[in-house]
Design a protein around this motif. Structure first.
Motif, PDB file in Angstrom:
ATOM      1  N   PHE A 290       0.846  -1.199   0.000  1.00 27.42           N
ATOM      2  CA  PHE A 290       0.000   0.000   0.000  1.00 27.42           C
ATOM      3  C   PHE A 290       0.877   1.244   0.000  1.00 27.42           C
ATOM      4  N   GLY A 291       0.460   2.246  -0.750  1.00 30.50           N
ATOM      5  CA  GLY A 291       1.196   3.506  -0.824  1.00 30.50           C
ATOM      6  C   GLY A 291       2.287   3.512  -1.870  1.00 30.50           C
ATOM      7  N   THR A 292       2.448   2.392  -2.612  1.00 27.88           N
ATOM      8  CA  THR A 292       3.500   2.326  -3.619  1.00 27.88           C
ATOM      9  C   THR A 292       2.981   1.737  -4.930  1.00 27.88           C
ATOM     10  N   THR A 293       3.715   2.017  -5.966  1.00 26.31           N
ATOM     11  CA  THR A 293       3.592   1.272  -7.205  1.00 26.31           C
ATOM     12  C   THR A 293       4.925   0.553  -7.394  1.00 26.31           C
ATOM     13  N   VAL A 294       4.894  -0.560  -8.089  1.00 23.27           N
ATOM     14  CA  VAL A 294       6.115  -1.326  -8.326  1.00 23.27           C
ATOM     15  C   VAL A 294       6.202  -1.634  -9.814  1.00 23.27           C
ATOM     16  N   ASP A 295       7.322  -1.259 -10.414  1.00 24.93           N
ATOM     17  CA  ASP A 295       7.578  -1.548 -11.822  1.00 24.93           C
ATOM     18  C   ASP A 295       8.648  -2.626 -11.915  1.00 24.93           C
ATOM     19  N   LEU A 296       8.421  -3.617 -12.758  1.00 33.54           N
ATOM     20  CA  LEU A 296       9.365  -4.709 -12.967  1.00 33.54           C
ATOM     21  C   LEU A 296       9.844  -4.706 -14.404  1.00 33.54           C
ATOM     22  N   SER A 297      11.113  -5.038 -14.594  1.00 36.93           N
ATOM     23  CA  SER A 297      11.658  -5.165 -15.939  1.00 36.93           C
ATOM     24  C   SER A 297      12.748  -6.241 -15.914  1.00 36.93           C
ATOM     25  N   PRO A 298      12.611  -7.263 -16.731  1.00 38.14           N
ATOM     26  CA  PRO A 298      11.513  -7.527 -17.645  1.00 38.14           C
ATOM     27  C   PRO A 298      10.316  -8.124 -16.912  1.00 38.14           C
ATOM     28  N   THR A 299       9.168  -8.110 -17.543  1.00 46.38           N
ATOM     29  CA  THR A 299       7.973  -8.701 -16.934  1.00 46.38           C
ATOM     30  C   THR A 299       7.865 -10.185 -17.258  1.00 46.38           C
ATOM     31  N   TRP A 300       8.661 -10.668 -18.186  1.00 50.38           N
ATOM     32  CA  TRP A 300       8.775 -12.094 -18.457  1.00 50.38           C
ATOM     33  C   TRP A 300      10.154 -12.361 -19.038  1.00 50.38           C
ATOM     34  N   PHE A 301      10.633 -13.588 -18.863  1.00 54.15           N
ATOM     35  CA  PHE A 301      11.942 -13.959 -19.392  1.00 54.15           C
ATOM     36  C   PHE A 301      12.022 -15.481 -19.516  1.00 54.15           C
ATOM     37  N   THR A 302      12.917 -15.914 -20.380  1.00 54.65           N
ATOM     38  CA  THR A 302      13.220 -17.332 -20.543  1.00 54.65           C
ATOM     39  C   THR A 302      14.657 -17.536 -20.097  1.00 54.65           C
ATOM     40  N   ILE A 303      14.879 -18.567 -19.294  1.00 57.14           N
ATOM     41  CA  ILE A 303      16.198 -18.791 -18.706  1.00 57.14           C
ATOM     42  C   ILE A 303      16.580 -20.267 -18.857  1.00 57.14           C
ATOM     43  N   SER A 304      17.790 -20.497 -19.341  1.00 59.64           N
ATOM     44  CA  SER A 304      18.282 -21.864 -19.556  1.00 59.64           C
ATOM     45  C   SER A 304      18.897 -22.407 -18.266  1.00 59.64           C
ATOM     46  N   PRO A 305      19.111 -23.715 -18.186  1.00 56.85           N
ATOM     47  CA  PRO A 305      19.730 -24.294 -16.988  1.00 56.85           C
ATOM     48  C   PRO A 305      21.082 -23.636 -16.687  1.00 56.85           C
ATOM     49  N   GLN A 306      21.287 -23.281 -15.438  1.00 63.49           N
ATOM     50  CA  GLN A 306      22.481 -22.588 -14.937  1.00 63.49           C
ATOM     51  C   GLN A 306      22.627 -21.179 -15.508  1.00 63.49           C
ATOM     52  N   GLY A 307      21.631 -20.706 -16.234  1.00 66.76           N
ATOM     53  CA  GLY A 307      21.657 -19.344 -16.755  1.00 66.76           C
ATOM     54  C   GLY A 307      21.296 -18.348 -15.665  1.00 66.76           C
ATOM     55  N   THR A 308      21.641 -17.090 -15.886  1.00 67.68           N
ATOM     56  CA  THR A 308      21.303 -16.028 -14.938  1.00 67.68           C
ATOM     57  C   THR A 308      20.370 -15.030 -15.605  1.00 67.68           C
ATOM     58  N   GLN A 309      19.582 -14.375 -14.755  1.00 67.52           N
ATOM     59  CA  GLN A 309      18.643 -13.355 -15.233  1.00 67.52           C
ATOM     60  C   GLN A 309      18.506 -12.280 -14.170  1.00 67.52           C
ATOM     61  N   ASP A 310      18.625 -11.024 -14.581  1.00 70.46           N
ATOM     62  CA  ASP A 310      18.391  -9.894 -13.684  1.00 70.46           C
ATOM     63  C   ASP A 310      16.937  -9.465 -13.762  1.00 70.46           C
ATOM     64  N   LEU A 311      16.379  -9.098 -12.604  1.00 68.24           N
ATOM     65  CA  LEU A 311      15.051  -8.500 -12.530  1.00 68.24           C
ATOM     66  C   LEU A 311      15.224  -7.130 -11.897  1.00 68.24           C
ATOM     67  N   ASN A 312      14.901  -6.078 -12.646  1.00 74.29           N
ATOM     68  CA  ASN A 312      14.992  -4.717 -12.130  1.00 74.29           C
ATOM     69  C   ASN A 312      13.668  -4.345 -11.481  1.00 74.29           C
ATOM     70  N   ILE A 313      13.759  -3.806 -10.280  1.00 69.67           N
ATOM     71  CA  ILE A 313      12.587  -3.468  -9.475  1.00 69.67           C
ATOM     72  C   ILE A 313      12.653  -1.982  -9.152  1.00 69.67           C
ATOM     73  N   ARG A 314      11.556  -1.280  -9.375  1.00 64.95           N
ATOM     74  CA  ARG A 314      11.480   0.144  -9.008  1.00 64.95           C
ATOM     75  C   ARG A 314      10.219   0.352  -8.195  1.00 64.95           C
ATOM     76  N   LEU A 315      10.395   0.831  -6.968  1.00 68.11           N
ATOM     77  CA  LEU A 315       9.268   1.162  -6.095  1.00 68.11           C
ATOM     78  C   LEU A 315       9.084   2.667  -6.091  1.00 68.11           C
ATOM     79  N   ASN A 316       7.841   3.119  -6.234  1.00 68.13           N
ATOM     80  CA  ASN A 316       7.505   4.540  -6.252  1.00 68.13           C
ATOM     81  C   ASN A 316       6.439   4.801  -5.203  1.00 68.13           C
TER      82      ASN A 316
END
Length: 194
Positions: A133-159
């Motif tokens: 409550f009191g915030t919005t949250v933006d995610l990037s990316p909103t979906w992703f495909t990741i292979s075994p042992q692969g890495t993926q960043d999720l960027n989070i912005r709270l406003n």
């Protein structure tokens, strides 16, 4: 990574499918628990054994976390853990944990969470969010495909859009097409006052 697997696969519901409850005031009354009362929830050992994604953190990351805490001098950290502060995070919430806690969010904050696919198959994840409550949250990316042992960043912005007197709670849920569900709790005290 073990703690990450246990945390992200825990459930906030009891064995009857109801919210985990916590004792309240007056004594004998109950309310829906928060992450401050029950952490990520009830451990599910079967899901933790096959979590899909985990969030890795190394010893150096924890040292950087300590070095980024306000009011703790570098000499204290060196004396306590025997390692100097060679680098610190911009903010303590930058530590790659399966949760985000901000004790005084003014305006906005951005952070990143890095995941590793510990499964043995490629998987596609959809990211959804229930903002505190009191915030919005933006995610990037909103979906992703990741292979075994692969890495993926999720960027989070709270406003912040409204000041709250108390912490408010939410969560980010990553749902995989192979039935993995990864939860990250959000605990924020939003403030419009600078």
């Amino acid at each position: 990574m073990i703690a990450s697997a246990i945390t992200t696969t825990s459930t906030k519901f009891d064995n009857l499918g109801e919210n985990i409850m916590a004792e309240s005031y007056p004594i004998g009354t109950l309310h829906s628990s928060t992450p401050f009362e029950c952490g990520a929830g009830i451990v599910n050992p079967n899901r933790a054994n096959d979590p899909g994604l985990v969030l890795p953190s190394e010893f150096a990351d924890y040292v950087s976390f300590l070095c980024s805490l306000p009011g703790i001098g570098q000499d204290t950290i060196l004396a306590t853990i025997g390692v100097p502060c060679n680098q610190s995070f911009s903010d303590p919430y930058d530590l790659n944990l399966p949760s985000v806690t901000i004790s005084s969010l003014r305006g906005s904050a951005s952070m990143r969470r890095t995941f590793i696919n510990v499964g043995n198959k490629t998987e596609t994840y959809l990211a959804t969010v229930m903002p505190p409550f009191g915030t919005t949250v933006d995610l990037s990316p909103t979906w992703f495909t990741i292979s075994p042992q692969g890495t993926q960043d999720l960027n989070i912005r709270l406003n912040v859009y409204a000041t709250m007197k108390n912490f408010s709670f939410g969560e980010i849920v990553l749902t995989g097409n192979l039935n993995h569900i990864v939860r990250i709790t959000l605990s924020v005290l939003p403030s419009l006052i600078y």
